[in-house]
Scaffold this motif. Structure first.
Motif, PDB file in Angstrom:
ATOM      1  N   ALA A 131     -17.606 -42.521 -45.796  1.00  0.00           N
ATOM      2  CA  ALA A 131     -16.475 -42.740 -45.275  1.00  0.00           C
ATOM      3  C   ALA A 131     -16.744 -42.279 -43.794  1.00  0.00           C
ATOM      4  O   ALA A 131     -17.402 -41.255 -43.663  1.00  0.00           O
ATOM      5  CB  ALA A 131     -15.174 -41.887 -45.835  1.00  0.00           C
ATOM      6  N   ALA A 132     -15.832 -42.544 -42.830  1.00  0.00           N
ATOM      7  CA  ALA A 132     -15.808 -41.949 -41.392  1.00  0.00           C
ATOM      8  C   ALA A 132     -14.529 -42.116 -40.724  1.00  0.00           C
ATOM      9  O   ALA A 132     -13.480 -42.693 -41.078  1.00  0.00           O
ATOM     10  CB  ALA A 132     -16.699 -42.870 -40.621  1.00  0.00           C
ATOM     11  N   PRO A 133     -14.180 -41.094 -39.745  1.00  0.00           N
ATOM     12  CA  PRO A 133     -14.993 -39.885 -39.673  1.00  0.00           C
ATOM     13  C   PRO A 133     -15.061 -38.748 -40.473  1.00  0.00           C
ATOM     14  O   PRO A 133     -14.111 -38.671 -41.500  1.00  0.00           O
ATOM     15  CB  PRO A 133     -14.262 -39.490 -38.211  1.00  0.00           C
ATOM     16  CG  PRO A 133     -12.885 -39.809 -38.388  1.00  0.00           C
ATOM     17  CD  PRO A 133     -12.982 -41.025 -39.072  1.00  0.00           C
ATOM     18  N   ALA A 134     -15.906 -37.715 -40.212  1.00  0.00           N
ATOM     19  CA  ALA A 134     -16.018 -36.598 -41.200  1.00  0.00           C
ATOM     20  C   ALA A 134     -14.573 -35.650 -40.969  1.00  0.00           C
ATOM     21  O   ALA A 134     -14.095 -35.183 -41.872  1.00  0.00           O
ATOM     22  CB  ALA A 134     -17.077 -35.741 -40.759  1.00  0.00           C
ATOM     23  N   VAL A 135     -14.213 -35.471 -39.581  1.00  0.00           N
ATOM     24  CA  VAL A 135     -13.140 -34.636 -39.292  1.00  0.00           C
ATOM     25  C   VAL A 135     -12.314 -35.312 -38.145  1.00  0.00           C
ATOM     26  O   VAL A 135     -12.861 -35.932 -37.368  1.00  0.00           O
ATOM     27  CB  VAL A 135     -13.484 -33.404 -38.971  1.00  0.00           C
ATOM     28  CG1 VAL A 135     -12.386 -32.498 -38.551  1.00  0.00           C
ATOM     29  CG2 VAL A 135     -14.362 -32.665 -39.866  1.00  0.00           C
ATOM     30  N   ARG A 136     -10.869 -35.427 -38.276  1.00  0.00           N
ATOM     31  CA  ARG A 136     -10.147 -35.747 -37.151  1.00  0.00           C
ATOM     32  C   ARG A 136      -8.912 -35.035 -37.172  1.00  0.00           C
ATOM     33  O   ARG A 136      -8.037 -34.832 -38.056  1.00  0.00           O
ATOM     34  CB  ARG A 136      -9.705 -37.290 -37.637  1.00  0.00           C
ATOM     35  CG  ARG A 136      -8.835 -37.936 -36.344  1.00  0.00           C
ATOM     36  CD  ARG A 136      -8.523 -39.466 -36.601  1.00  0.00           C
ATOM     37  NE  ARG A 136     -10.019 -40.214 -36.041  1.00  0.00           N
ATOM     38  CZ  ARG A 136     -10.206 -41.425 -36.343  1.00  0.00           C
ATOM     39  NH1 ARG A 136      -9.324 -42.237 -36.921  1.00  0.00           N
ATOM     40  NH2 ARG A 136     -11.190 -41.931 -35.827  1.00  0.00           N
ATOM     41  N   THR A 137      -8.592 -34.863 -35.847  1.00  0.00           N
ATOM     42  CA  THR A 137      -7.374 -34.015 -35.671  1.00  0.00           C
ATOM     43  C   THR A 137      -6.581 -34.742 -34.613  1.00  0.00           C
ATOM     44  O   THR A 137      -7.214 -35.334 -33.850  1.00  0.00           O
ATOM     45  CB  THR A 137      -7.597 -32.592 -35.187  1.00  0.00           C
ATOM     46  OG1 THR A 137      -8.016 -32.540 -33.887  1.00  0.00           O
ATOM     47  CG2 THR A 137      -8.746 -31.638 -35.874  1.00  0.00           C
TER      48      THR A 137
END
Length: 329
Positions: free
Chosen positions: A17-23
């Motif tokens: 899955a992507a992205p690992a982190v998103r804010t």
């Protein structure tokens, strides 16, 4: 010899899955109106080491706190592997490993038990937790300390144990909040080597630091923060290229280096000057022709310059160009 960490249930799904982190517009305002983080938009890609760089008080730790469910955002959103950290904190915790600034090892348990019971807490069977604990003790060179209490470990060993514990349930993203602060140089380099190994195996790592060397050595990309706001994002090379004209001049000096720094800030062509133990560091657009006026300015204060060195732009140069002040406040 390297040891591939065993996969936890659901890890493979997380890794593709992507992205690992998103804010998105992530913000935290504390009672009294203190804005710790404001309108933060970040994306961390799977498999990269991403650094949050900035001085103390920049908002790095608060950002990590929100991404790891320990701090509730005031507004905005944050996801880890697509899981909303506010709406689904329990599910998010299964996907993250956290190494905080403070030592959170259980002092009533021995080294091996700190790992084993962490695995059990995350739902691993007794057999799987034992196997992973043994594997990580070997990998992090702690096998000989397995039955000792954490209080008997050196600072470097304790930090390695905390990283091993955070990895035991095979998280999709590993968060480290200033992991090498207070470590001696040898322990710091040993931890860097372990993080590089993990990176080569595809681990996604988010690290906060105020050490520029650490960010340049480890990170694929860096976000520079100050006063809770994002200033810039890019690879270390990209960020340094953005201030390609800047050079750093280090003057070794005895005497009143604070007065010397103040005087040098008034020299034409100098962007900034900071007093440091044993001298002054100057940032300037052009070095040619600059040394004579620098030395002439030094003669007007009670300081004696004994040596001069010139270096290429650094991440600190980027920070100075953006804020006009030194990175290590």
């Amino acid at each position: 010899m390297t040891h591939a960490l065993p996969e936890a249930p659901g890890a493979e799904e997380d890794r593709v899955a992507a992205p690992a982190v998103r804010t998105s517009a992530l913000a935290k305002t504390y009672p009294g109106g203190l804005s710790a983080v404001a309108d933060l938009d970040l994306t961390v890609e799977a498999g990269e080491i991403f650094g949050l760089l900035g001085p103390n008080g920049a908002g790095k730790t608060t950002t990590i706190g929100m991404l790891t469910t320990r701090v509730v955002p005031t507004s905005g959103s944050a996801t880890v592997r697509g899981v909303d950290v506010v709406a689904e904190p329990a599910r998010a915790k299964q996907r993250i490993g956290v190494v905080p600034q403070t030592n959170t090892l259980d002092r009533s348990l021995d080294v091996w038990e700190n790992l084993y019971f962490h695995g059990r807490y995350f739902g691993l069977t007794a057999r799987a937790s034992r196997a992973r604990a043994d594997d990580l003790l070997e990998r992090f060179r702690l096998t000989g300390k397995a039955r000792q209490r954490p209080a008997a470990l050196s600072g470097g060993m304790a930090q390695r144990l905390m990283v091993a514990r955070a990895l035991l349930h095979r998280p999709a993203v590993l968060f480290l909040d200033e992991p090498t602060t207070g470590l001696d140089p040898q322990s710091r380099i040993a931890l860097w080597d372990l993080l590089v190994e993990l990176h080569h195996e595809g681990e996604t790592i988010v690290i906060t630091t105020h050490y520029m060397e650490e960010a340049e050595r480890l990170c694929d990309r860096v976000a520079i923060m100050d006063h809770g706001r994002l200033l810039t994002v890019g690879t270390p090379a990209e960020l340094k290229a953005s201030v390609e004209g800047d050079r750093v001049v280090d003057l070794s000096a005895d005497g009143d280096v604070d007065a010397l720094a103040k005087r040098l800030r008034g020299v034409a062509g100098v962007h900034h000057a900071d007093a440091r133990p044993g001298g002054v560091r100057v940032w300037a657009a052009e070095v040619r022709g600059l040394l004579p006026p620098l030395l002439a300015a030094a003669d007007t204060v009670e300081a004696r310059v004994s040596d001069v060195g010139v270096s290429e732009p650094s991440l600190e140069s980027v920070f100075i160009s953006l804020t006009g002040r030194e990175l290590r406040d």
